[in-house]
Scaffold this motif. Structure first.
Motif, PDB file in Angstrom:
ATOM      1  N   LEU A 130       0.834  -1.214   0.000  1.00  0.00           N
ATOM      2  CA  LEU A 130       0.000   0.000   0.000  1.00  0.00           C
ATOM      3  C   LEU A 130       0.865   1.259   0.000  1.00  0.00           C
ATOM      4  CD1 LEU A 130      -2.920  -0.971   2.397  1.00  0.00           C
ATOM      5  CD2 LEU A 130      -3.158  -0.180   0.031  1.00  0.00           C
ATOM      6  N   LEU A 131       1.902   1.266   0.815  1.00  0.00           N
ATOM      7  CA  LEU A 131       2.799   2.428   0.839  1.00  0.00           C
ATOM      8  C   LEU A 131       3.526   2.599  -0.491  1.00  0.00           C
ATOM      9  CD1 LEU A 131       4.275   2.057   4.448  1.00  0.00           C
ATOM     10  CD2 LEU A 131       2.602   3.757   3.663  1.00  0.00           C
ATOM     11  N   ALA A 132       3.896   1.483  -1.112  1.00  0.00           N
ATOM     12  CA  ALA A 132       4.547   1.544  -2.430  1.00  0.00           C
ATOM     13  C   ALA A 132       3.588   2.091  -3.469  1.00  0.00           C
ATOM     14  CB  ALA A 132       5.040   0.162  -2.841  1.00  0.00           C
ATOM     15  N   CYS A 133       2.335   1.660  -3.409  1.00  0.00           N
ATOM     16  CA  CYS A 133       1.326   2.143  -4.361  1.00  0.00           C
ATOM     17  C   CYS A 133       1.133   3.651  -4.220  1.00  0.00           C
ATOM     18  CB  CYS A 133       0.011   1.404  -4.129  1.00  0.00           C
ATOM     19  SG  CYS A 133      -1.317   1.915  -5.250  1.00  0.00           S
ATOM     20  N   ARG A 134       0.981   4.108  -2.980  1.00  0.00           N
ATOM     21  CA  ARG A 134       0.792   5.551  -2.761  1.00  0.00           C
ATOM     22  C   ARG A 134       1.994   6.341  -3.271  1.00  0.00           C
ATOM     23  NH1 ARG A 134      -0.041   7.645   3.264  1.00  0.00           N
ATOM     24  NH2 ARG A 134       2.152   7.029   3.373  1.00  0.00           N
ATOM     25  N   ARG A 135       3.188   5.867  -2.958  1.00  0.00           N
ATOM     26  CA  ARG A 135       4.400   6.570  -3.391  1.00  0.00           C
ATOM     27  C   ARG A 135       4.510   6.578  -4.918  1.00  0.00           C
ATOM     28  NH1 ARG A 135       9.453   7.553  -0.763  1.00  0.00           N
ATOM     29  NH2 ARG A 135      10.561   8.959  -2.141  1.00  0.00           N
ATOM     30  N   ALA A 136       4.148   5.455  -5.548  1.00  0.00           N
ATOM     31  CA  ALA A 136       4.224   5.355  -7.010  1.00  0.00           C
ATOM     32  C   ALA A 136       3.241   6.311  -7.686  1.00  0.00           C
ATOM     33  CB  ALA A 136       3.948   3.920  -7.447  1.00  0.00           C
ATOM     34  N   ILE A 137       2.039   6.402  -7.166  1.00  0.00           N
ATOM     35  CA  ILE A 137       1.053   7.313  -7.767  1.00  0.00           C
ATOM     36  C   ILE A 137       1.467   8.764  -7.553  1.00  0.00           C
ATOM     37  CG2 ILE A 137      -1.361   8.065  -7.766  1.00  0.00           C
ATOM     38  CD1 ILE A 137      -2.089   5.145  -6.968  1.00  0.00           C
ATOM     39  N   GLU A 138       1.982   9.089  -6.367  1.00  0.00           N
ATOM     40  CA  GLU A 138       2.492  10.448  -6.134  1.00  0.00           C
ATOM     41  C   GLU A 138       3.603  10.773  -7.131  1.00  0.00           C
ATOM     42  OE1 GLU A 138       1.778  10.758  -1.278  1.00  0.00           O
ATOM     43  OE2 GLU A 138       3.696  10.018  -2.061  1.00  0.00           O
ATOM     44  N   PHE A 139       4.490   9.824  -7.355  1.00  0.00           N
ATOM     45  CA  PHE A 139       5.577   9.992  -8.319  1.00  0.00           C
ATOM     46  C   PHE A 139       5.014  10.238  -9.722  1.00  0.00           C
ATOM     47  CE2 PHE A 139       8.347   7.481 -11.325  1.00  0.00           C
ATOM     48  CZ  PHE A 139       9.344   8.420 -11.464  1.00  0.00           C
ATOM     49  N   ALA A 140       4.031   9.455 -10.122  1.00  0.00           N
ATOM     50  CA  ALA A 140       3.425   9.610 -11.453  1.00  0.00           C
ATOM     51  C   ALA A 140       2.759  10.973 -11.605  1.00  0.00           C
ATOM     52  CB  ALA A 140       2.414   8.486 -11.705  1.00  0.00           C
ATOM     53  N   VAL A 141       2.037  11.402 -10.582  1.00  0.00           N
ATOM     54  CA  VAL A 141       1.380  12.712 -10.620  1.00  0.00           C
ATOM     55  C   VAL A 141       2.428  13.820 -10.703  1.00  0.00           C
ATOM     56  CG1 VAL A 141      -0.001  14.339  -9.256  1.00  0.00           C
ATOM     57  CG2 VAL A 141      -0.730  11.948  -9.470  1.00  0.00           C
ATOM     58  N   ASP A 142       3.472  13.729  -9.882  1.00  0.00           N
ATOM     59  CA  ASP A 142       4.546  14.734  -9.904  1.00  0.00           C
ATOM     60  C   ASP A 142       5.244  14.791 -11.266  1.00  0.00           C
ATOM     61  OD1 ASP A 142       3.995  15.381  -7.284  1.00  0.00           O
ATOM     62  OD2 ASP A 142       5.721  14.289  -6.448  1.00  0.00           O
ATOM     63  N   ALA A 143       5.305  13.636 -11.948  1.00  0.00           N
ATOM     64  CA  ALA A 143       5.956  13.581 -13.267  1.00  0.00           C
ATOM     65  C   ALA A 143       5.018  14.025 -14.389  1.00  0.00           C
ATOM     66  CB  ALA A 143       6.475  12.169 -13.535  1.00  0.00           C
ATOM     67  N   GLY A 144       3.753  14.312 -14.052  1.00  0.00           N
ATOM     68  CA  GLY A 144       2.828  14.867 -15.038  1.00  0.00           C
ATOM     69  C   GLY A 144       1.928  13.863 -15.749  1.00  0.00           C
ATOM     70  N   PHE A 145       1.806  12.652 -15.239  1.00  0.00           N
ATOM     71  CA  PHE A 145       0.952  11.648 -15.878  1.00  0.00           C
ATOM     72  C   PHE A 145      -0.450  11.703 -15.281  1.00  0.00           C
ATOM     73  CE2 PHE A 145       5.269  10.213 -16.407  1.00  0.00           C
ATOM     74  CZ  PHE A 145       5.294   9.863 -17.743  1.00  0.00           C
ATOM     75  N   SER A 146      -1.459  11.656 -16.136  1.00  0.00           N
ATOM     76  CA  SER A 146      -2.836  11.762 -15.648  1.00  0.00           C
ATOM     77  C   SER A 146      -3.772  10.677 -16.199  1.00  0.00           C
ATOM     78  CB  SER A 146      -3.407  13.138 -15.994  1.00  0.00           C
ATOM     79  OG  SER A 146      -3.429  13.312 -17.402  1.00  0.00           O
ATOM     80  N   ARG A 147      -3.282   9.845 -17.115  1.00  0.00           N
ATOM     81  CA  ARG A 147      -4.083   8.732 -17.654  1.00  0.00           C
ATOM     82  C   ARG A 147      -3.294   7.446 -17.435  1.00  0.00           C
ATOM     83  NH1 ARG A 147      -8.257   9.829 -20.801  1.00  0.00           N
ATOM     84  NH2 ARG A 147      -8.031   7.909 -21.987  1.00  0.00           N
ATOM     85  N   LEU A 148      -3.670   6.701 -16.376  1.00  0.00           N
ATOM     86  CA  LEU A 148      -2.851   5.577 -15.946  1.00  0.00           C
ATOM     87  C   LEU A 148      -3.635   4.291 -15.735  1.00  0.00           C
ATOM     88  CD1 LEU A 148      -0.754   7.320 -13.143  1.00  0.00           C
ATOM     89  CD2 LEU A 148       0.122   6.533 -15.338  1.00  0.00           C
ATOM     90  N   THR A 149      -3.052   3.209 -16.189  1.00  0.00           N
ATOM     91  CA  THR A 149      -3.427   1.885 -15.718  1.00  0.00           C
ATOM     92  C   THR A 149      -2.393   1.549 -14.656  1.00  0.00           C
ATOM     93  OG1 THR A 149      -4.369   1.175 -17.830  1.00  0.00           O
ATOM     94  CG2 THR A 149      -3.657  -0.553 -16.311  1.00  0.00           C
TER      95      THR A 149
END
Length: 199
Positions: free
Chosen positions: A90-109
């Motif tokens: 769960l912590l890895a998932c949260r960190r990964a999504i935060e990373f994706a958002v910070d990198a500018g991705f908004s359409r994700l599987t």
């Protein structure tokens, strides 16, 4: 000339044998244990966690790839000591999504290999567990995306994120990030995924 013909025949036989062996390998990998690229205009985020008991910490790995399998971004970072593998994931998932958002991705599987975690964040019911706040954070991050889908995958389809999570053991508390570059700790797994994409 006859020795040249014999050598050519041996070469053709060898090529056919290699092609048949490769075909068997690819069929085995495509049986659910293979990473699949996302559709056009989407990106795929794979995440994983590793628990390092002797070090009292965890490692989180994530990779974002496009429909051609090209690496858009990746990370290998350290996390806190945890009590369970579900907590680590769960912590890895949260960190990964935060990373994706910070990198500018908004359409994700978003894909992970822990079915409990995927079920928790995919459910619409309130999570009253000890990790409910982390589940809530993840759901909040997902609502902020333009489009998102969360999927459970088998570990074989998550080898790169797994390799990156494991690599955090060696990173000496330094978080590592790659943008549009293949992460060296996962080059072998990336190569195997690229063979499947080509087929």
């Amino acid at each position: 000339p006859s020795s040249l013909n014999k050598r050519a025949e041996e070469y053709v036989a060898e090529v056919i044998q290699v092609r048949n062996n490769l075909s068997v390998l690819i069929r085995q990998q495509q049986s659910g244990d293979a990473w699949r690229p996302p559709s056009h205009l989407e990106y795929k985020l794979n995440f994983d966690a590793a628990i390092f008991s002797g070090l009292d910490r965890t490692g989180f790995g994530a990779i974002i790839r496009n429909d051609k399998g090209e690496v858009m971004a990746a990370m290998s970072v350290s996390g806190p000591r945890v009590s369970t593998s579900d907590e680590a994931e769960l912590l890895a998932c949260r960190r990964a999504i935060e990373f994706a958002v910070d990198a500018g991705f908004s359409r994700l599987t978003i894909e992970g290999d822990n079915s409990n975690v995927i079920q928790s964040i995919s459910s619409s019911s309130k999570n009253s567990s000890l990790l409910g706040n982390v589940v809530g954070d993840i759901r909040h991050l997902l609502r902020g995306l333009q489009w998102a889908r969360v999927c459970y995958i088998r570990r074989g389809a998550n080898k790169i994120a797994h390799a990156l999570a494991q690599y955090a053991r060696n990173s000496l508390d330094a978080d590592l990030y790659w943008m549009e570059d293949s992460p060296p700790p996962a080059l072998e797994a990336l190569y195997h995924d690229s063979i499947i994409i080509i087929e």
